[in-house]
Scaffold this motif. Structure first.
Motif, PDB file in Angstrom:
ATOM      1  N   THR A   1      31.494  38.200  33.298  1.00  0.00           N
ATOM      2  CA  THR A   1      31.860  39.253  34.241  1.00  0.00           C
ATOM      3  C   THR A   1      30.681  40.199  34.466  1.00  0.00           C
ATOM      4  O   THR A   1      30.374  40.579  35.602  1.00  0.00           O
ATOM      5  CB  THR A   1      33.079  40.035  33.721  1.00  0.00           C
ATOM      6  OG1 THR A   1      34.169  39.121  33.511  1.00  0.00           O
ATOM      7  CG2 THR A   1      33.510  41.098  34.719  1.00  0.00           C
ATOM      8  N   LYS A   2      29.973  40.554  33.398  1.00  0.00           N
ATOM      9  CA  LYS A   2      28.801  41.422  33.523  1.00  0.00           C
ATOM     10  C   LYS A   2      27.692  40.748  34.313  1.00  0.00           C
ATOM     11  O   LYS A   2      26.924  41.412  35.025  1.00  0.00           O
ATOM     12  CB  LYS A   2      28.286  41.815  32.136  1.00  0.00           C
ATOM     13  CG  LYS A   2      29.158  42.812  31.386  1.00  0.00           C
ATOM     14  CD  LYS A   2      28.414  43.436  30.219  1.00  0.00           C
ATOM     15  CE  LYS A   2      27.287  44.331  30.692  1.00  0.00           C
ATOM     16  NZ  LYS A   2      26.619  45.053  29.584  1.00  0.00           N
ATOM     17  N   GLU A   3      27.599  39.425  34.201  1.00  0.00           N
ATOM     18  CA  GLU A   3      26.562  38.678  34.907  1.00  0.00           C
ATOM     19  C   GLU A   3      26.972  38.313  36.333  1.00  0.00           C
ATOM     20  O   GLU A   3      26.280  37.558  37.010  1.00  0.00           O
ATOM     21  CB  GLU A   3      26.223  37.406  34.121  1.00  0.00           C
ATOM     22  CG  GLU A   3      25.549  37.689  32.777  1.00  0.00           C
ATOM     23  CD  GLU A   3      25.370  36.435  31.941  1.00  0.00           C
ATOM     24  OE1 GLU A   3      25.867  35.350  32.354  1.00  0.00           O
ATOM     25  OE2 GLU A   3      24.734  36.529  30.876  1.00  0.00           O
ATOM     26  N   ASN A   4      28.117  38.829  36.782  1.00  0.00           N
ATOM     27  CA  ASN A   4      28.596  38.651  38.156  1.00  0.00           C
ATOM     28  C   ASN A   4      29.006  37.211  38.464  1.00  0.00           C
ATOM     29  O   ASN A   4      28.962  36.782  39.611  1.00  0.00           O
ATOM     30  CB  ASN A   4      27.548  39.139  39.170  1.00  0.00           C
ATOM     31  CG  ASN A   4      28.181  39.411  40.537  1.00  0.00           C
ATOM     32  OD1 ASN A   4      29.348  39.799  40.619  1.00  0.00           O
ATOM     33  ND2 ASN A   4      27.423  39.214  41.602  1.00  0.00           N
ATOM     34  N   TRP A   5      29.418  36.481  37.444  1.00  0.00           N
ATOM     35  CA  TRP A   5      30.025  35.170  37.665  1.00  0.00           C
ATOM     36  C   TRP A   5      31.523  35.315  37.933  1.00  0.00           C
ATOM     37  O   TRP A   5      32.074  34.636  38.800  1.00  0.00           O
ATOM     38  CB  TRP A   5      29.817  34.277  36.447  1.00  0.00           C
ATOM     39  CG  TRP A   5      28.543  33.517  36.400  1.00  0.00           C
ATOM     40  CD1 TRP A   5      27.399  33.852  35.719  1.00  0.00           C
ATOM     41  CD2 TRP A   5      28.252  32.283  37.057  1.00  0.00           C
ATOM     42  NE1 TRP A   5      26.429  32.900  35.920  1.00  0.00           N
ATOM     43  CE2 TRP A   5      26.924  31.928  36.730  1.00  0.00           C
ATOM     44  CE3 TRP A   5      28.981  31.441  37.888  1.00  0.00           C
ATOM     45  CZ2 TRP A   5      26.315  30.761  37.201  1.00  0.00           C
ATOM     46  CZ3 TRP A   5      28.389  30.275  38.365  1.00  0.00           C
ATOM     47  CH2 TRP A   5      27.065  29.949  38.027  1.00  0.00           C
ATOM     48  N   LEU A   6      32.166  36.194  37.170  1.00  0.00           N
ATOM     49  CA  LEU A   6      33.616  36.340  37.241  1.00  0.00           C
ATOM     50  C   LEU A   6      33.995  37.766  37.583  1.00  0.00           C
ATOM     51  O   LEU A   6      33.233  38.710  37.344  1.00  0.00           O
ATOM     52  CB  LEU A   6      34.270  35.967  35.898  1.00  0.00           C
ATOM     53  CG  LEU A   6      34.076  34.534  35.399  1.00  0.00           C
ATOM     54  CD1 LEU A   6      34.706  34.376  34.015  1.00  0.00           C
ATOM     55  CD2 LEU A   6      34.669  33.526  36.375  1.00  0.00           C
ATOM     56  N   THR A   7      35.194  37.918  38.146  1.00  0.00           N
ATOM     57  CA  THR A   7      35.756  39.231  38.403  1.00  0.00           C
ATOM     58  C   THR A   7      37.186  39.240  37.898  1.00  0.00           C
ATOM     59  O   THR A   7      37.865  38.207  37.904  1.00  0.00           O
ATOM     60  CB  THR A   7      35.709  39.577  39.902  1.00  0.00           C
ATOM     61  OG1 THR A   7      36.196  40.902  40.101  1.00  0.00           O
ATOM     62  CG2 THR A   7      36.545  38.612  40.727  1.00  0.00           C
ATOM     63  N   ALA A   8      37.646  40.410  37.433  1.00  0.00           N
ATOM     64  CA  ALA A   8      38.968  40.507  36.813  1.00  0.00           C
ATOM     65  C   ALA A   8      39.930  41.295  37.694  1.00  0.00           C
ATOM     66  O   ALA A   8      39.536  42.221  38.412  1.00  0.00           O
ATOM     67  CB  ALA A   8      38.853  41.174  35.448  1.00  0.00           C
ATOM     68  N   GLU A   9      41.202  40.906  37.603  1.00  0.00           N
ATOM     69  CA  GLU A   9      42.287  41.650  38.256  1.00  0.00           C
ATOM     70  C   GLU A   9      43.369  41.890  37.206  1.00  0.00           C
ATOM     71  O   GLU A   9      43.814  40.952  36.544  1.00  0.00           O
ATOM     72  CB  GLU A   9      42.861  40.862  39.428  1.00  0.00           C
ATOM     73  CG  GLU A   9      44.034  41.539  40.098  1.00  0.00           C
ATOM     74  CD  GLU A   9      44.718  40.660  41.132  1.00  0.00           C
ATOM     75  OE1 GLU A   9      45.692  41.124  41.749  1.00  0.00           O
ATOM     76  OE2 GLU A   9      44.292  39.501  41.299  1.00  0.00           O
ATOM     77  N   LYS A  10      43.760  43.136  37.052  1.00  0.00           N
ATOM     78  CA  LYS A  10      44.793  43.487  36.076  1.00  0.00           C
ATOM     79  C   LYS A  10      46.160  43.513  36.765  1.00  0.00           C
ATOM     80  O   LYS A  10      46.323  44.120  37.829  1.00  0.00           O
ATOM     81  CB  LYS A  10      44.506  44.857  35.466  1.00  0.00           C
ATOM     82  CG  LYS A  10      43.277  44.911  34.585  1.00  0.00           C
ATOM     83  CD  LYS A  10      43.522  44.329  33.205  1.00  0.00           C
ATOM     84  CE  LYS A  10      44.358  45.268  32.354  1.00  0.00           C
ATOM     85  NZ  LYS A  10      44.470  44.777  30.950  1.00  0.00           N
ATOM     86  N   VAL A  11      47.112  42.817  36.155  1.00  0.00           N
ATOM     87  CA  VAL A  11      48.505  42.857  36.603  1.00  0.00           C
ATOM     88  C   VAL A  11      49.332  43.184  35.369  1.00  0.00           C
ATOM     89  O   VAL A  11      49.532  42.325  34.500  1.00  0.00           O
ATOM     90  CB  VAL A  11      48.951  41.525  37.222  1.00  0.00           C
ATOM     91  CG1 VAL A  11      50.410  41.621  37.654  1.00  0.00           C
ATOM     92  CG2 VAL A  11      48.067  41.158  38.407  1.00  0.00           C
ATOM     93  N   GLY A  12      49.771  44.425  35.289  1.00  0.00           N
ATOM     94  CA  GLY A  12      50.426  44.865  34.070  1.00  0.00           C
ATOM     95  C   GLY A  12      49.419  44.878  32.928  1.00  0.00           C
ATOM     96  O   GLY A  12      48.325  45.426  33.032  1.00  0.00           O
ATOM     97  N   ARG A  13      49.764  44.223  31.844  1.00  0.00           N
ATOM     98  CA  ARG A  13      48.868  44.155  30.687  1.00  0.00           C
ATOM     99  C   ARG A  13      48.014  42.895  30.695  1.00  0.00           C
ATOM    100  O   ARG A  13      47.229  42.674  29.771  1.00  0.00           O
ATOM    101  CB  ARG A  13      49.698  44.225  29.395  1.00  0.00           C
ATOM    102  CG  ARG A  13      50.482  45.528  29.241  1.00  0.00           C
ATOM    103  CD  ARG A  13      51.254  45.566  27.934  1.00  0.00           C
ATOM    104  NE  ARG A  13      50.358  45.506  26.789  1.00  0.00           N
ATOM    105  CZ  ARG A  13      50.778  45.439  25.528  1.00  0.00           C
ATOM    106  NH1 ARG A  13      52.090  45.402  25.267  1.00  0.00           N
ATOM    107  NH2 ARG A  13      49.918  45.395  24.532  1.00  0.00           N
TER     108      ARG A  13
END
Length: 320
Positions: free
Chosen positions: A68-80
């Motif tokens: 994620t820091k290297e801009n390969w992945l991105t996160a989405e939070k849904v609840g926990r």
């Protein structure tokens, strides 16, 4: 432990790496299995899928954080819960890498070349451009001249643009030639692309995966989880080879080139196990919207087309 001895040996081999290349395997998983199904998956699914590979939850979480820091992945939070997908940049990197893996065949070569001169680039930028172009199949004719017998000019321009080097890199294209591979040219190819070392790596791949192919063919019913693990390891190892392979035209390669046999072996194994592996993925992976979406139409075009109903082995498949 797998009931297939060759698969167990491959998993053991992966676990013995120091350090374990978890981030690289996760990229393989996204490229091969997650992206065709919409590209987004719950972190818990990733943990469940990869733990049989000997990657513990802590290492998976650490690797996901790094990607994620290297801009390969991105996160989405849904609840926990956290759901991860490839970024736009990550998807472009994926497209470049994986389109080589699943291509049915290479286009015919007309004898023309693309030359890149790096003489006008500063030394630090020159090194960066050279590494990126070599990844795309260029070989070094000299420290400042690279050549590629078959390249996608649009990809080259996009790479140079991304690196901020388009204005300072000189690109030339030669005309098609009748004599495509003279003795001198073959010798230059062997030097510039380190063909002998690459052939040795392909030979090792064949020695690793041929026993798996033979064992899989003997199974009356393929186990979905074993097929998933075999598929990820297969594509992971083959992808690493293709990152080193400039994919030169046949005219420039030795007649007994090991890369041909390795590609056929990879294709055969993948076509045999992909459907059973898909069953495991559908059971194990979860998105924010629930069940995993169906695979895209492009997925079934891999390796020239995946056969319907694969996953069971018939008598004709196992015949010598």
């Amino acid at each position: 432990m797998s009931s297939l001895a060759p698969l167990t040996q491959l998993i053991d081999r992966f676990q013995q790496q120091t350090p374990i290349r978890a981030s690289s395997l996760i990229i393989t998983l996204y490229g091969d299995a997650i992206e065709p199904h919409g590209g987004t998956v719950w972190l818990g699914s990733l943990i469940q899928l990869l733990e049989p590979m000997g990657i513990n939850e802590r290492l998976i979480r650490t690797s996901i954080f790094r990607l994620t820091k290297e801009n390969w992945l991105t996160a989405e939070k849904v609840g926990r819960r956290s759901y991860y997908s490839l970024t736009g940049t990550g998807r472009r990197r994926f497209d470049k890498a994986f389109k080589r893996v699943y291509a049915s065949s290479l286009p015919a070569w007309d004898g023309s070349w693309c030359l890149a001169m790096l003489t006008q680039l500063p030394a630090d930028k020159r090194k960066q451009v050279r590494e990126e172009l070599e990844w795309q199949g260029f070989g070094a004719i000299s420290p400042v001249v690279l050549a590629c017998p078959r390249c996608d000019r649009a990809d080259v321009n996009a790479t140079l643009l991304d690196l901020g080097a388009q204005e300072d890199t000189l690109l030339f294209e030669t005309t098609a030639q009748d004599v495509m591979a003279s003795k001198a040219l073959r010798m230059q190819v062997r030097e510039s692309w380190n063909i002998d070392e690459l052939a040795a790596h392909y030979s090792e791949f064949i020695q690793l995966f041929r026993p798996l192919w033979q064992s899989l063919r003997e199974q009356a019913q393929l186990d979905p989880q074993e097929c998933f693990l075999a598929r990820i390891l297969l594509i992971h190892e083959y992808r690493k080879l293709l990152l080193r392979d400039p994919q030169l035209p046949d005219e420039l390669l030795p007649g007994d080139w090991e890369g041909r046999a390795a590609r056929q072996l990879c294709r055969n194994i993948y076509r045999l196990i992909y459907a059973a592996a898909e069953q495991w993925l559908e059971a194990a992976m979860e998105t924010a919207d629930g069940p995993l979406p169906d695979a895209s139409a492009s997925f079934y075009k891999r390796f020239g087309g995946l056969p319907a109903g694969a996953g069971l082995v018939s008598e004709t498949d196992t015949a010598d």
